[in-house]
Design a protein around this motif. Structure first.
Motif, PDB file in Angstrom:
ATOM      1  N   ILE A 163      52.368  36.768  40.936  1.00 52.85           N
ATOM      2  CA  ILE A 163      52.455  35.311  40.793  1.00 52.85           C
ATOM      3  C   ILE A 163      51.221  34.601  41.347  1.00 52.85           C
ATOM      4  O   ILE A 163      51.207  33.374  41.432  1.00 52.85           O
ATOM      5  N   ILE A 164      50.182  35.343  41.672  1.00 51.61           N
ATOM      6  CA  ILE A 164      48.973  34.731  42.227  1.00 51.61           C
ATOM      7  C   ILE A 164      48.388  33.734  41.230  1.00 51.61           C
ATOM      8  O   ILE A 164      48.441  33.949  40.021  1.00 51.61           O
ATOM      9  N   THR A 165      47.854  32.642  41.760  1.00 52.23           N
ATOM     10  CA  THR A 165      47.218  31.653  40.891  1.00 52.23           C
ATOM     11  C   THR A 165      45.743  32.015  40.718  1.00 52.23           C
ATOM     12  O   THR A 165      45.184  32.785  41.503  1.00 52.23           O
ATOM     13  N   GLU A 166      45.114  31.433  39.715  1.00 48.79           N
ATOM     14  CA  GLU A 166      43.687  31.680  39.511  1.00 48.79           C
ATOM     15  C   GLU A 166      42.891  31.207  40.730  1.00 48.79           C
ATOM     16  O   GLU A 166      41.954  31.889  41.166  1.00 48.79           O
ATOM     17  N   GLU A 167      43.269  30.071  41.286  1.00 49.30           N
ATOM     18  CA  GLU A 167      42.573  29.546  42.465  1.00 49.30           C
ATOM     19  C   GLU A 167      42.688  30.509  43.643  1.00 49.30           C
ATOM     20  O   GLU A 167      41.701  30.797  44.330  1.00 49.30           O
TER      21      GLU A 167
ATOM     22  N   GLU B  53      47.440  36.407  31.544  1.00 48.13           N
ATOM     23  CA  GLU B  53      46.498  35.287  31.617  1.00 48.13           C
ATOM     24  C   GLU B  53      45.573  35.420  32.829  1.00 48.13           C
ATOM     25  O   GLU B  53      44.355  35.374  32.701  1.00 48.13           O
ATOM     26  N   VAL B  54      46.155  35.574  34.008  1.00 47.17           N
ATOM     27  CA  VAL B  54      45.358  35.668  35.233  1.00 47.17           C
ATOM     28  C   VAL B  54      44.624  37.016  35.281  1.00 47.17           C
ATOM     29  O   VAL B  54      43.552  37.128  35.869  1.00 47.17           O
ATOM     30  N   GLY B  55      45.180  38.014  34.618  1.00 45.36           N
ATOM     31  CA  GLY B  55      44.535  39.320  34.566  1.00 45.36           C
ATOM     32  C   GLY B  55      43.165  39.277  33.912  1.00 45.36           C
ATOM     33  O   GLY B  55      42.274  40.066  34.259  1.00 45.36           O
ATOM     34  N   LYS B  56      42.965  38.368  32.961  1.00 44.35           N
ATOM     35  CA  LYS B  56      41.639  38.212  32.338  1.00 44.35           C
ATOM     36  C   LYS B  56      40.620  37.753  33.374  1.00 44.35           C
ATOM     37  O   LYS B  56      39.503  38.260  33.439  1.00 44.35           O
ATOM     38  N   VAL B  57      41.011  36.790  34.191  1.00 48.11           N
ATOM     39  CA  VAL B  57      40.132  36.302  35.267  1.00 48.11           C
ATOM     40  C   VAL B  57      39.897  37.415  36.280  1.00 48.11           C
ATOM     41  O   VAL B  57      38.769  37.622  36.746  1.00 48.11           O
TER      42      VAL B  57
END
Length: 186
Positions: free
Chosen positions: A161-165, A79-83
């Motif tokens: 575990i990094i968040t998008e923010e 999920e975050v990889g897309k960002v």
């Protein structure tokens, strides 16, 4: 979990290390197909190292893989990889010093160039006389952006575990430093 899974490849042997214990304890191993494993049932492969099969390392590996699964870390990375990919593509578009970006999941690289059109590396292969890359990594480090690299690459590998923010905040630092590279290092 493995890079090859993105391309529908079915390898005979997979080697793994580091990530299986989150790097807390040294552990590496191999996974092999049943066909290859059957060969070793009748053909013993004698080997052994000081740390082979260490119970602490194996327990850490099992605990890490269980944690990854229970907490859906792979889903989060996807999920975050897309960002992450979008942010890297923006970096490529916005900076004359960026020749290319490469990424999968949360593992990426920014290739620095002198000439974007010709893809001339920012530093020559094997010799960085002016310590240009060390200076760039220093600028990143001073601002709290942890990265490593080789030759003219900045490898960007945030925690799984990094968040998008947090990711967007970190990319502001990378963006700022690359503007310095655009204006002072090319």
């Amino acid at each position: 979990m493995f890079g090859f899974e993105h391309w529908g490849i079915k390898p005979d042997i997979i080697s793994f290390a580091k990530g299986v214990t989150c790097g807390y304890v040294q552990l590496g191993g191999i996974i092999m197909s049943k066909e290859i494993a059957r060969y070793f049932e009748d053909h013993v492969f004698l080997y052994g190292l000081t740390y082979s099969g260490h119970s602490l390392a194996c327990a850490a590996g099992v605990a890490s893989v269980n944690y990854y699964s229970e907490h859906k870390i792979l889903d989060h990375v996807n999920e975050v990889g897309k960002v992450f990919g979008e942010l890297l593509e923006d970096i490529k578009t916005n900076h004359k010093c960026v020749g290319d970006v490469r990424y999968i999941g949360l593992f990426g690289a920014v290739e620095l160039v002198k000439d974007k059109e010709k893809k001339t590396p920012l530093v020559p292969y094997g010799y960085d006389e002016n310590k240009t890359m060390a200076k760039i990594h220093g600028l990143l480090k001073e601002r709290g952006f942890s990265a490593f690299g080789r030759e003219n690459n900045i490898n960007v590998t945030p925690p799984l575990i990094i968040t998008e923010e947090e990711l967007r905040e970190a990319f502001k630092i990378l963006d700022d430093v690359l503007y310095i590279v655009d204006n002072e290092f090319i």
